[in-house]
Design an enzyme around this catalytic site. Structure first.
Site, PDB file in Angstrom:
ATOM      1  N   GLU A   1      41.715  32.073  42.740  1.00 32.61           N
ATOM      2  CA  GLU A   1      40.607  32.801  43.348  1.00 32.61           C
ATOM      3  C   GLU A   1      39.511  31.779  43.580  1.00 32.61           C
ATOM      4  OE1 GLU A   1      37.093  34.044  43.845  1.00 32.61           O
ATOM      5  OE2 GLU A   1      37.222  34.796  41.795  1.00 32.61           O
TER       6      GLU A   1
ATOM      7  N   CYS B   1      31.050  33.843  43.458  1.00 34.39           N
ATOM      8  CA  CYS B   1      32.045  33.619  44.516  1.00 34.39           C
ATOM      9  C   CYS B   1      31.803  34.563  45.680  1.00 34.39           C
ATOM     10  CB  CYS B   1      33.460  33.831  43.982  1.00 34.39           C
ATOM     11  SG  CYS B   1      33.872  32.850  42.543  1.00 34.39           S
TER      12      CYS B   1
END
Length: 1024
Positions: A776, A810
């Protein structure tokens, strides 16, 4: 209790008490009220003729009641028409306005209209909708000749229709027009009186606050000039003010600024009203602001008592749907008596129910701060009314309601409190455009007793004032949030609802156990929602800040990482036993870990604030996310990891088993040192793997605390090893021959290095096993805003998404794409909001943006900002406060760029890039915007702000990103609710917090057993 600034205490009890206890206390206080408490018959006897009178004389077609009855807000057409009204007037371009109209009118036409009492209104609306549909193009389609010619006409007609609708909600477009309207009303009703409200959204910037202040001040001056000689404040017109409109940071965490800046500003208005002899009411806000509102009210009351001791026009509104309403009344009475002033108190039901419910669910509170059913609110209203009526020495009650049953009950309470012949010492209030019919029946009622008292009390109209473009959006959203079919206004004119049912007693119906689950049970009986802490609560916030200071003072012993090869061999040896451990044993470890983490919530939050440089709100959210991860993956393991019996022929048994892969390497980032680190580890563990956990070098203490907690939860020794250290440690773990898989969260560059390592042969020349990589990585996350978006809602989402957590998520917003038609206004609002942000030490309650994680991050961000300063246009930069100590501070900033292609890499900090799109720009259409975003190669998160539902659905389907958020912020994904992860340069999947995640941590084994090998199938024979 009177508070001094800085003291961490509450005046009121917690808003999250069990509602059953609150309701029982309310009933106890009402048991001496005769028929109201006993059988409610007196209320029904008094109110029934009013209901029948209203039904016998329906409201005119243009009244709000008629609109709500014919187009119920739970119907597709009702919601579509209201949403069109909410957005249309603010859309500047015809093309987007036509798309909005086509979208919402198309939804209204999907279901054949069924009349609800006004067939002429329904037939007219149906024909208009059908004609408009034929003349409007669908969003994204190429319009034909008729549609090109018809769009402008339809939009113009729709705008005119919405403006006419606006006249039913808005009393006047400015105070002069409102006063003219009031003078016209007094020709038929000389006793009519009004409370004018320059209503709208709360301020986002200082310019907004100044604009509202000027509007309030101008209205007070106009009211003073229009006054017909001296009059009691209770008998003359007045004004309502909203504190959140006068100060952009009206929140408890900014209490020092509120007292220093807002109180003097609000006092100018209070003093002006007192000198004019009119009344001024402070409007109610959300529950998390209630304590702060009482602080401000007390400060203003003290000044008023000193400067204008005889003035009886100062007041505030109290919301009965809040579970602390009765205690709030008691507090206000105490303040009034201490100041020796008589106050005006407006009692309302409440206006933010949906938002209050959602906030409690999102924060994981033990209960709701508002009553979950209408009956609870009604009971609270009566208890508050009784308390107010019992204090005529210090309050003049103002009962704001459109409910005939509530009106009758209050009238009976007032008659009981005042005696047979006493004049009314209170007034009624209704909203402009609503309630006129029921109060008309009350005025015509010639009965004696309570009916006479109700008739003699005056009725004040709450009169919103402002431009339709701004005000209608606010008022329609209040209707959509609170106009459910259970509302009295909707059912009043519906003859299908029996009068007895409409006037049912709330006495027994209010039990606090509505179908709405409590926040801890939000996800059902199989998974508890993580309990949280409300950082707006002073007591909880003080405990969190103390925990941060304790963590800062704790000894900092750096643990040395174990030697990689020996540790990996030990983990591999432990893996075989753990792989065979019963699934329930592995799940139990996670569930116990969640419970332990919940008991250490405050201390763990403090550690995150200290080592992880988290703000109070971010630390609280991260602990909850880690708790959620433990419970969610335990639940998913039960659903997906058990042995599955497969169908097959007689005489054999076929099973599919899911087994741990061996030693899984988990490499976590510093931006979520508990939530991501913990989620990776527990997912790998519950799947039956041993785990080599590599935390970020910046946050080793957080990782050590969690691994220790897992041991306490029953994790066998040797199954988990923690490897603090730098990048070289993670590289050695990935390269080790015993690495059976990698779960990684971090940069795209590092993920590619891991991918290459896993594809290479071992150093001794042997082929490496093909093992999974769950990566990720980051993203150049965009938010796209069209001209239908609500500016205030969008601005809030931008600030939270771009600058929350100092932009170090993120999912954080990096690229804002705004339709050029609205860019100037939205960007000016954003710039003002950025000036209000507070940069400071993470653990301080007032801090919005803490430091970035370390000096290296600060240096990298500063270089990028310098490049932007030389080639882009600075839109706004948050000022750093004077006296800020040396540290890794980066002031949030926003730059306008010329094209999306100028972005080449993820920038991990509070830096926002802004692009205008539309004709004449580098991205002339929405489709061009998306093509250019896709060309960047990232695909993590995307925000869409539009009121065109079909457009949102079409663009979301076209988007190549993992998470799409519509009309909200882009951060804060929740386990099992918004599974998180991207595609392209943003990761491999499967999504963390989703139903497919655990399957990547296991291998599959099929076991086939010939059950007839010993000579025949006994089960088959037995069945013959």
């Amino acid at each position: 209790m009177t508070l001094q600034p800085g003291i961490a205490d509450r005046r009121l009890p917690s808003p999250y008490r069990p509602q059953a206890d609150v309701l029982e206390a309310l009933r106890a206080g009402l048991r001496d009220t005769g028929g109201i408490a006993a059988d409610w018959s007196a209320v029904q006897t008094l109110a029934a003729p009013w209901v029948l009178g209203v039904r016998g004389q329906p409201a005119p077609l243009w009244a709000v009641e008629s609109l709500l009855q014919e187009f119920p807000l739970n119907s597709q057409e009702g919601r579509a028409l209201m949403r069109l009204a909410e957005a249309l007037l603010r859309v500047p371009d015809v093309e987007t306005a036509a798309a909005l109209a086509a979208d919402q009118l198309g939804r209204a036409a999907q279901v054949p209209h069924q009349s609800h009492g006004h067939p002429a209104l329904g037939a007219f609306a149906s024909r208009a909708i059908d004609l408009a549909q034929r003349m409007l193009p669908a969003d994204g389609s190429e319009p034909g000749l008729l549609q090109r010619l018809g769009s402008q006409a339809v939009v113009a007609a729709a705008v005119r229709g919405v403006q006419l609708l606006g006249r039913q909600f808005v009393f006047g477009r400015d105070i002069r027009q409102a006063l003219d309207h009031a003078r016209g009303a007094r020709k038929s009703d000389p006793a009519a009186r009004f409370s004018f409200d320059m209503l709208g959204e709360g301020a986002r910037a200082a310019a907004d606050a100044q604009r509202y202040f000027d509007a309030y001040a101008g209205a007070i001056d106009a009211l003073a000039a229009a006054a017909q000689g001296p009059s009691l404040p209770t008998r003359c017109d007045g004004i309502s003010i909203k504190l959140s409109a006068l100060f952009a940071r009206y929140e408890d965490g900014q209490r020092a600024r509120v007292l220093a800046e807002l109180v003097p500003r609000a006092w100018q208005l209070v003093d002006r009203a007192a000198r004019a002899g009119i009344n001024l009411t402070i409007d109610a806000e959300e529950s998390e602001r209630l304590e702060l509102s009482l602080d401000v009210f007390e400060a203003l009351l003290a000044r008023a008592a000193q400067a204008h001791p005889q003035w009886a026009g100062f007041g505030l509104a109290i919301q009965a749907y809040q579970t602390r309403a009765l205690e709030t009344v008691a507090c206000v009475l105490q303040l009034a008596r201490a100041a020796r002033m008589r106050l005006m108190v407006r009692l309302v039901k409440g206006a933010y129910w949906d938002a209050e419910v959602k906030r409690a669910q999102v924060l994981g509170m033990p209960d709701y701060p508002v009553f979950v059913d209408k009956a609870g609110t009604d009971l609270s209203y009566l208890a508050c009314a009784k308390a107010l009526l019992a204090a005529p020495d210090c309050v003049f009650p103002q009962f704001a309601t459109h409910n005939a049953g509530t009106i009758a009950a209050v009238a009976l309470l007032a008659h009981q409190a005042a005696g047979a012949d006493a004049p009314p010492a209170f007034e009624w209030q209704r909203l402009h455009g609503m309630g006129e019919a029921v109060y008309g029946q009350l005025a015509a009622d010639r009965r004696d007793g309570a009916a006479a008292l109700a008739r003699q009390a005056g009725v004040r109209v709450y009169a919103p004032v402002g431009e339709h473009r701004d005000l209608l959006a606010y008022l329609v959203r209040r209707l959509l949030e609170n106009g459910a079919n259970a509302s009295f206004v909707h059912q009043l004119g519906d003859a299908a609802v029996p009068v007895d049912a409409l006037l049912a007693s709330p006495w027994l119906a209010a039990d606090g156990s509505a179908a709405l689950p409590l926040p801890p049970r939000l996800y059902g009986p199989q998974r508890a929602n993580a309990l949280g802490a409300d950082h707006h609560d002073r007591v909880e916030r003080a405990a969190l800040e103390a925990a941060a200071h304790a963590a800062q003072a704790a000894p900092r012993e750096a643990a040395a990482p174990p030697e990689v090869d020996a540790a990996m061999r030990r983990l591999a040896a432990a893996a075989s036993g753990w792989r065979q451990a019963p699934l329930e044993q592995r799940r139990a470890v996670l569930l116990r870990a969640a419970d332990l983490l919940e008991t250490r919530f405050t201390a763990t939050s403090g550690l995150l604030m200290d080592e992880g440089r988290k703000t109070v709100a971010d630390a609280v959210a991260e602990v909850r996310e880690a708790i959620d991860a433990c419970r969610y993956y335990a639940q998913q393991a039960a659903l997906h990891l058990g042995t599955q019996l497969l169908p097959g022929p007689t005489g054999e048994r076929n099973e599919l088993r899911l087994l741990g892969r061996g030693v899984f390497v988990c490499i976590a980032p510093w931006n979520f040192p508990l939530a991501i680190f913990g989620a990776q580890v527990v997912a790998a563990l519950v799947a039956g793997n041993a785990v080599a956990a590599k935390p970020a070098s910046q946050t080793p203490r957080i990782a050590a605390a969690f691994t220790g907690l897992l041991a306490e939860a029953g994790l066998p020794e040797g199954v988990l090893a923690c490897f603090p250290g730098g990048a070289e440690v993670g590289a050695a773990l990935v390269a080790h021959p015993l690495c059976a898989g990698v779960a990684f969260t971090g940069s795209t560059r590092t993920a590619r290095r891991i991918q290459r390592t896993l594809a290479e042969d071992l150093p001794d020349g042997r082929e490496r096993a093909i093992v999974p990589l769950i990566a990720e990585t980051g993203g150049l996350n965009a938010m796209v805003v069209d001209s239908t978006a609500l500016p205030e809602q969008t601005c809030d989402a931008i600030v939270l998404s771009a600058f929350g957590s100092a932009g170090q998520r993120c999912s954080a917003l990096r690229l804002l794409c705004v339709q050029d038609d609205i860019a100037d206004g939205l960007l000016a609002m954003l710039a003002g909001a950025m000036q209000e942000l507070v940069v400071g030490p993470a653990a301080q309650a007032a801090t919005d943006v803490g430091p970035v994680i370390d000096g290296a991050a600060r240096t990298h961000l500063q270089r990028h900002i310098e490049r932007l300063e030389s080639g882009a246009r600075l839109l706004a930069r948050t000022p750093l406060p004077a006296g800020l100590p040396p540290g890794d501070w980066i002031a949030p900033c926003a730059f306008e760029i010329g094209s999306i292609a100028e972005l080449r890499e993820e920038i991990f900090g509070p830096v926002l890039h802004v692009l205008r799109f539309g004709p004449g720009t580098s991205a002339p259409t929405l489709e061009a915007v998306f093509e250019q975003i896709h060309a960047l190669g990232y695909g993590l998160t995307l925000g869409l702000h539009t009121r065109i539902d079909a457009r949102a659905a079409r663009l979301a389907a076209h988007a190549r990103v993992g998470n799409v958020y519509v009309n909200r912020g882009m951060i804060g994904a929740v386990m099992g609710v918004q599974p998180f992860g991207g595609e392209g340069l943003s990761g491999t999947g499967p999504k963390a917090g989703g139903p497919h995640y655990l399957l990547r941590f296991v291998v599959e084994q099929t076991l086939t057993v010939n059950t007839a090998a010993a000579g025949g199938n006994a089960d088959l024979i037995a069945g013959l």
